[in-house]
Design an enzyme around this catalytic site. Sequence first.
Site, PDB file in Angstrom:
ATOM      1  N   LYS A 175      -5.368  -9.471  -5.918  1.00  0.00           N
ATOM      2  CA  LYS A 175      -6.578  -9.487  -5.106  1.00  0.00           C
ATOM      3  C   LYS A 175      -7.550  -8.391  -5.554  1.00  0.00           C
ATOM      4  O   LYS A 175      -7.123  -7.275  -5.829  1.00  0.00           O
ATOM      5  CB  LYS A 175      -6.159  -9.225  -3.647  1.00  0.00           C
ATOM      6  CG  LYS A 175      -7.278  -9.100  -2.657  1.00  0.00           C
ATOM      7  CD  LYS A 175      -6.738  -8.795  -1.269  1.00  0.00           C
ATOM      8  CE  LYS A 175      -6.859  -7.338  -0.878  1.00  0.00           C
ATOM      9  NZ  LYS A 175      -8.242  -6.845  -0.753  1.00  0.00           N
ATOM     10  N   LYS A 200       0.813  -1.220   0.000  1.00  0.00           N
ATOM     11  CA  LYS A 200       0.000   0.000   0.000  1.00  0.00           C
ATOM     12  C   LYS A 200       0.843   1.265   0.000  1.00  0.00           C
ATOM     13  O   LYS A 200       0.420   2.292  -0.514  1.00  0.00           O
ATOM     14  CB  LYS A 200      -0.968   0.006   1.188  1.00  0.00           C
ATOM     15  CG  LYS A 200      -2.062  -1.028   1.031  1.00  0.00           C
ATOM     16  CD  LYS A 200      -3.284  -0.687   1.857  1.00  0.00           C
ATOM     17  CE  LYS A 200      -4.433  -1.621   1.468  1.00  0.00           C
ATOM     18  NZ  LYS A 200      -5.697  -1.233   2.056  1.00  0.00           N
ATOM     19  N   LYS A 208     -11.378  -2.950  -2.800  1.00  0.00           N
ATOM     20  CA  LYS A 208     -12.337  -1.876  -3.049  1.00  0.00           C
ATOM     21  C   LYS A 208     -11.664  -0.547  -3.346  1.00  0.00           C
ATOM     22  O   LYS A 208     -12.227   0.292  -4.015  1.00  0.00           O
ATOM     23  CB  LYS A 208     -13.363  -1.768  -1.913  1.00  0.00           C
ATOM     24  CG  LYS A 208     -12.819  -1.406  -0.558  1.00  0.00           C
ATOM     25  CD  LYS A 208     -13.981  -1.298   0.452  1.00  0.00           C
ATOM     26  CE  LYS A 208     -13.724  -2.141   1.675  1.00  0.00           C
ATOM     27  NZ  LYS A 208     -12.540  -1.725   2.445  1.00  0.00           N
TER      28      LYS A 208
HETATM   29  P1  ATP Z   1      -8.934  -1.728   0.754  1.00  0.00           P
HETATM   30  O1  ATP Z   1      -8.509  -1.686  -0.661  1.00  0.00           O
HETATM   31  O2  ATP Z   1      -9.461  -0.410   1.268  1.00  0.00           O
HETATM   32  O3  ATP Z   1      -7.908  -2.327   1.691  1.00  0.00           O
HETATM   33  P2  ATP Z   1     -10.332  -4.243   0.751  1.00  0.00           P
HETATM   34  O4  ATP Z   1     -11.218  -4.619  -0.365  1.00  0.00           O
HETATM   35  O5  ATP Z   1      -9.020  -4.923   0.881  1.00  0.00           O
HETATM   36  O6  ATP Z   1     -10.210  -2.670   0.747  1.00  0.00           O
HETATM   37  P3  ATP Z   1     -10.751  -4.405   3.636  1.00  0.00           P
HETATM   38  O7  ATP Z   1     -11.697  -3.471   4.336  1.00  0.00           O
HETATM   39  O8  ATP Z   1      -9.298  -4.126   3.733  1.00  0.00           O
HETATM   40  O9  ATP Z   1     -11.193  -4.465   2.092  1.00  0.00           O
HETATM   41  O10 ATP Z   1     -11.034  -5.886   4.116  1.00  0.00           O
HETATM   42  C1  ATP Z   1     -12.300  -6.314   4.554  1.00  0.00           C
HETATM   43  C2  ATP Z   1     -12.364  -7.830   4.587  1.00  0.00           C
HETATM   44  O11 ATP Z   1     -12.493  -8.353   3.252  1.00  0.00           O
HETATM   45  C3  ATP Z   1     -11.131  -8.511   5.177  1.00  0.00           C
HETATM   46  O12 ATP Z   1     -11.567  -9.619   5.931  1.00  0.00           O
HETATM   47  C4  ATP Z   1     -10.369  -8.984   3.963  1.00  0.00           C
HETATM   48  O13 ATP Z   1      -9.541 -10.094   4.239  1.00  0.00           O
HETATM   49  C5  ATP Z   1     -11.512  -9.354   3.036  1.00  0.00           C
HETATM   50  N1  ATP Z   1     -11.117  -9.273   1.630  1.00  0.00           N
HETATM   51  C6  ATP Z   1     -10.667  -8.162   1.001  1.00  0.00           C
HETATM   52  N2  ATP Z   1     -10.443  -8.417  -0.291  1.00  0.00           N
HETATM   53  C7  ATP Z   1     -10.751  -9.729  -0.493  1.00  0.00           C
HETATM   54  C8  ATP Z   1     -10.713 -10.578  -1.624  1.00  0.00           C
HETATM   55  N3  ATP Z   1     -10.315 -10.132  -2.800  1.00  0.00           N
HETATM   56  N4  ATP Z   1     -11.088 -11.864  -1.472  1.00  0.00           N
HETATM   57  C9  ATP Z   1     -11.497 -12.333  -0.266  1.00  0.00           C
HETATM   58  N5  ATP Z   1     -11.550 -11.585   0.852  1.00  0.00           N
HETATM   59  C10 ATP Z   1     -11.185 -10.291   0.745  1.00  0.00           C
HETATM   60 MG    MG Z   2      -7.677  -4.316   2.449  1.00  0.00          MG
END
Ligand code: ATP
Ligand code: MG
Length: 333
Positions: free
Chosen positions: A196, A112, A199
């Site tokens: 991955k 990040k 969001k």
């Molecule tokens: P950001 O980009 O802001 O980090 P993010 O999509 O990674 O957003 P988080 O809020 O960091 O979302 O994570 C929320 C939950 O979703 C965590 O439990 C994380 O492990 C899970 N998660 C995030 N991305 C994935 C993915 N691609 N597949 C499965 N689980 C995911």
């Molecule tokens: Mg995340």
Amino acid sequence: QSRIFSGMQPTSDSLQLGNYLGALTQWVALQEEHDAIYCVVDLHALTVSPDPSVLRDRTRRTAAQYLAAGVDPDRSILFVQSQVPEHAELSWLLSCHTGFGEANRMTQFKDKSGKHGTEGTTVGLFTYPVLMAADILLYDTTLVPVGEDQRQHLELTRDLAQRLNSRFGPDTVVVPEPHIVKATAKIYDLQDPTAKMSKSAESPNGLIELLDDPKVVAKRIRSAVTDAEREIRFDPEGKPGVSNLLTIYSALTGRDIPALEADYAGKGYGDLKVDLANVVVDFLTPFQARVHGYLSDPASLDEVLSDGADRAQELARGTLERLYDRSGLLPRR
Ligand code: ATP
Ligand code: MG
């Protein structure tokens, strides 16, 4: 009886399908049998310097998506992290037990911060995993349902918990276990099926956002990157794009992957994409209606969250007092 804790960052207007399949689905299942606490981790979102009004809106939107997915505030505690100040307080205490080198080995920070360089990166982003450990340890959590990307942070949380127990006594904190469901632990970006889905990805083109216009979602699925073969087969190494589509298809329909491979024997990628787009849209349409229902009444939503914060704080206060006391901090009265 297990205690479940997990959270998501309000870093986007919408959660993405990986959040839903990797985590939120497990949350809803686990609340049936266990004592569960689910949090919108807005303090974590501060690490990336959000616009204040945007953050406030996203916090409500994230909570509304938890509710729409089936998190039940009568069964589980649902709250916003910043409304329970013990999270920030315990985070400081834990940071004084975390090695700098240990924190520096966290790969998510490297990923990040890489884009912005050290000058464009906050100290908060660096200490993020310590705050996450505080979130979990505050509630004597036994099980943390998360995606694969959080495994390393969970490992740090466990190390910190064990460290506190060997320093201050074996019953100081509960050592939590990750709950990572292999089939959906990592949903991949549609445009880069080796990365991955996230969001806050730079480009939204590879995302399936839960609150997106269904037409946009269908288009993104139809444009998903696959490979130069024709065969619809689950092979995450050799065929990451197609395998990711099969994973999503299977998770949303409950049909297992061999059955899907059999269904699509002799068919083309286009067929798979069109059918998957329909499956996803059929899931999203009622989901979005529920989210908009919750968002149309922000006063009630805020009330649910405040009530959750009251219940969470009662639990958090006890753990923090125990840790302050064992650390030698002087009680006030
Ligand atoms: P950001 O980009 O802001 O980090 P993010 O999509 O990674 O957003 P988080 O809020 O960091 O979302 O994570 C929320 C939950 O979703 C965590 O439990 C994380 O492990 C899970 N998660 C995030 N991305 C994935 C993915 N691609 N597949 C499965 N689980 C995911
Ligand atoms: Mg995340």
